[in-house]
Design a protein around this motif. Structure first.
Motif, PDB file in Angstrom:
ATOM      1  N   GLN A 149      28.638   0.451  23.410  1.00  0.00           N
ATOM      2  CA  GLN A 149      27.677   1.325  24.075  1.00  0.00           C
ATOM      3  C   GLN A 149      26.333   1.219  23.358  1.00  0.00           C
ATOM      4  O   GLN A 149      26.260   1.281  22.135  1.00  0.00           O
ATOM      5  CB  GLN A 149      28.181   2.773  24.060  1.00  0.00           C
ATOM      6  N   GLY A 150      25.290   1.037  24.110  1.00  0.00           N
ATOM      7  CA  GLY A 150      23.959   0.868  23.549  1.00  0.00           C
ATOM      8  C   GLY A 150      23.650  -0.564  23.153  1.00  0.00           C
ATOM      9  O   GLY A 150      22.526  -0.864  22.748  1.00  0.00           O
ATOM     10  N   GLY A 151      24.639  -1.459  23.265  1.00  0.00           N
ATOM     11  CA  GLY A 151      24.450  -2.852  22.903  1.00  0.00           C
ATOM     12  C   GLY A 151      23.646  -3.612  23.949  1.00  0.00           C
ATOM     13  O   GLY A 151      23.403  -3.133  25.055  1.00  0.00           O
ATOM     14  N   THR A 152      23.246  -4.821  23.596  1.00  0.00           N
ATOM     15  CA  THR A 152      22.357  -5.616  24.442  1.00  0.00           C
ATOM     16  C   THR A 152      23.099  -6.804  25.043  1.00  0.00           C
ATOM     17  O   THR A 152      23.817  -7.531  24.329  1.00  0.00           O
ATOM     18  CB  THR A 152      21.161  -6.149  23.635  1.00  0.00           C
ATOM     19  N   LEU A 153      22.913  -7.000  26.328  1.00  0.00           N
ATOM     20  CA  LEU A 153      23.461  -8.135  27.061  1.00  0.00           C
ATOM     21  C   LEU A 153      22.308  -9.050  27.459  1.00  0.00           C
ATOM     22  O   LEU A 153      21.373  -8.622  28.137  1.00  0.00           O
ATOM     23  CB  LEU A 153      24.203  -7.647  28.307  1.00  0.00           C
ATOM     24  N   VAL A 154      22.343 -10.306  26.999  1.00  0.00           N
ATOM     25  CA  VAL A 154      21.294 -11.284  27.294  1.00  0.00           C
ATOM     26  C   VAL A 154      21.870 -12.330  28.238  1.00  0.00           C
ATOM     27  O   VAL A 154      22.801 -13.056  27.865  1.00  0.00           O
ATOM     28  CB  VAL A 154      20.767 -11.949  26.011  1.00  0.00           C
ATOM     29  N   LEU A 155      21.322 -12.396  29.439  1.00  0.00           N
ATOM     30  CA  LEU A 155      21.802 -13.332  30.459  1.00  0.00           C
ATOM     31  C   LEU A 155      20.734 -14.375  30.746  1.00  0.00           C
ATOM     32  O   LEU A 155      19.598 -14.037  31.072  1.00  0.00           O
ATOM     33  CB  LEU A 155      22.137 -12.586  31.760  1.00  0.00           C
ATOM     34  N   SER A 156      21.096 -15.647  30.652  1.00  0.00           N
ATOM     35  CA  SER A 156      20.150 -16.714  30.961  1.00  0.00           C
ATOM     36  C   SER A 156      20.881 -17.805  31.739  1.00  0.00           C
ATOM     37  O   SER A 156      22.043 -17.661  32.097  1.00  0.00           O
ATOM     38  CB  SER A 156      19.513 -17.255  29.676  1.00  0.00           C
ATOM     39  N   GLY A 157      20.171 -18.916  31.997  1.00  0.00           N
ATOM     40  CA  GLY A 157      20.727 -19.944  32.866  1.00  0.00           C
ATOM     41  C   GLY A 157      20.537 -19.604  34.329  1.00  0.00           C
ATOM     42  O   GLY A 157      21.218 -20.150  35.202  1.00  0.00           O
ATOM     43  N   ILE A 158      19.582 -18.722  34.624  1.00  0.00           N
ATOM     44  CA  ILE A 158      19.385 -18.191  35.971  1.00  0.00           C
ATOM     45  C   ILE A 158      18.134 -18.801  36.596  1.00  0.00           C
ATOM     46  O   ILE A 158      17.018 -18.583  36.103  1.00  0.00           O
ATOM     47  CB  ILE A 158      19.228 -16.652  35.936  1.00  0.00           C
ATOM     48  N   LEU A 159      18.299 -19.574  37.640  1.00  0.00           N
ATOM     49  CA  LEU A 159      17.134 -20.014  38.396  1.00  0.00           C
ATOM     50  C   LEU A 159      16.425 -18.787  38.951  1.00  0.00           C
ATOM     51  O   LEU A 159      17.081 -17.848  39.423  1.00  0.00           O
ATOM     52  CB  LEU A 159      17.550 -20.943  39.530  1.00  0.00           C
TER      53      LEU A 159
END
Length: 311
Positions: free
Chosen positions: A265-275
């Motif tokens: 909880q409160g953590g960070t999710l980094v999503l990439s590889g997204i056109l």
């Protein structure tokens, strides 16, 4: 191992048929070369009405018969296509190490953000006092750090660890644990360790990538802090302060639940590889999953979305 690059030059209208035949014959993909540049101005680039389709075959005892089969195919089917002129396929011999090493001349030290520097292991570099140097030899794994998707992740990681940008409010835990899904060459896992992470777990479905990543981790002296494995995401135990996923948009959405489940909880999710054109698709896929969008960054045609898991 020695390979034969077999090149067939045909009318543009015949490319699909030739490519399908070569894929069936070789059991692997083909490359299609159709742009011819005689100047450095992209304004002069024009589509050619002839294209070169290349297949890659083992240079063994069967090569001659396979080239004969390609020649017979072109002679039989080519006349049905306007503008066809029969040209004998050309053959160039390549070694696997050529593919693995020829690109190295284009990979130079690169600064990412304020502090991170990606340095190829074979290059020299004079760092500034605050530089964090990542020694990297990608080998046959994806990830040199210069691609926009990786660069966006690295910039987000630096800001997260140094409490800058979207993390300047100081909310959320100081990152100590990081999960890197689709680690490739291990560059993001190594960066997380260099930035101060105490335990980083990198996952990849490709055992060869894990081998390359392990060597890069060793090269950077981060073996005590970085664990690498082919364990499926759903089988990984525990939660992490940061979860990184630099993979295709469709896979991000498919894995939305397990990615978030592995986040504190409160953590960070980094999503990439997204056109960028698929950005809304990913946003919709993560809506209603108990995460709040913190920031969106873009470079070239790629997007990176950073979320915080709701309390």
């Amino acid at each position: 191992m020695v390979w034969a690059e077999v090149s067939c030059t045909v009318p543009a209208t015949m490319v699909d048929e030739v490519a399908e035949f070569l894929v069936d014959l070789s059991g692997s993909g083909v490359s299609i070369d159709n742009l011819f540049l005689d100047t450095f101005s992209l304004d002069t680039v024009e589509e050619s009405d002839r294209k070169t389709v290349k297949a890659y075959l083992p240079a063994d005892a069967d090569l001659s018969s396979k080239v004969d089969a390609i020649t017979a195919f072109l002679a039989k089917h080519g006349p049905a296509f306007p503008g066809f002129t029969f040209l004998q396929p050309t053959i160039s011999l390549l070694r696997e190490e050529d593919w693995a090493n020829n690109w190295k001349q284009y990979f130079k030290p690169a600064r990412i953000g304020k502090r991170l520097v990606i340095k190829p292991t074979w290059e020299t570099f004079s760092p500034d006092p605050d530089d964090l140097i990542i020694e990297l030899d990608p080998g046959m794994a994806f990830g040199t750090g210069t691609h926009a998707t990786t660069r966006l992740c690295l910039e987000a990681l630096e800001q997260l660890f140094f409490r800058e940008g979207a993390w300047a409010d100081g909310h959320g835990p100081v990152p100590a644990t990081v999960l890197d899904v689709g680690t490739g060459s291990g560059i993001l896992a190594i960066a997380a360790a260099k930035l101060g992470g105490a335990r980083i777990v990198g996952l990849d479905i490709d055992p060869r990538a894990i081998e390359v990543a392990r060597e890069n981790v060793r090269q950077n002296g981060e073996g005590e802090n970085v664990e690498l494995d082919t364990t499926p995401l759903t089988e990984v135990k525990g939660q992490f302060d940061v979860v990184l996923a630099n993979i295709l948009a469709e896979e991000l959405v498919r894995l939305a639940s397990p990615l978030i489940d592995h986040l504190v909880q409160g953590g960070t999710l980094v999503l990439s590889g997204i056109l960028t054109e698929r950005e809304e698709f990913v946003r919709a896929g993560f809506a209603g999953h108990g995460v709040t969008l913190l920031t969106t960054t873009r470079h070239d045609e790629w997007s990176c979305l950073c979320y915080r898991r709701d309390a």
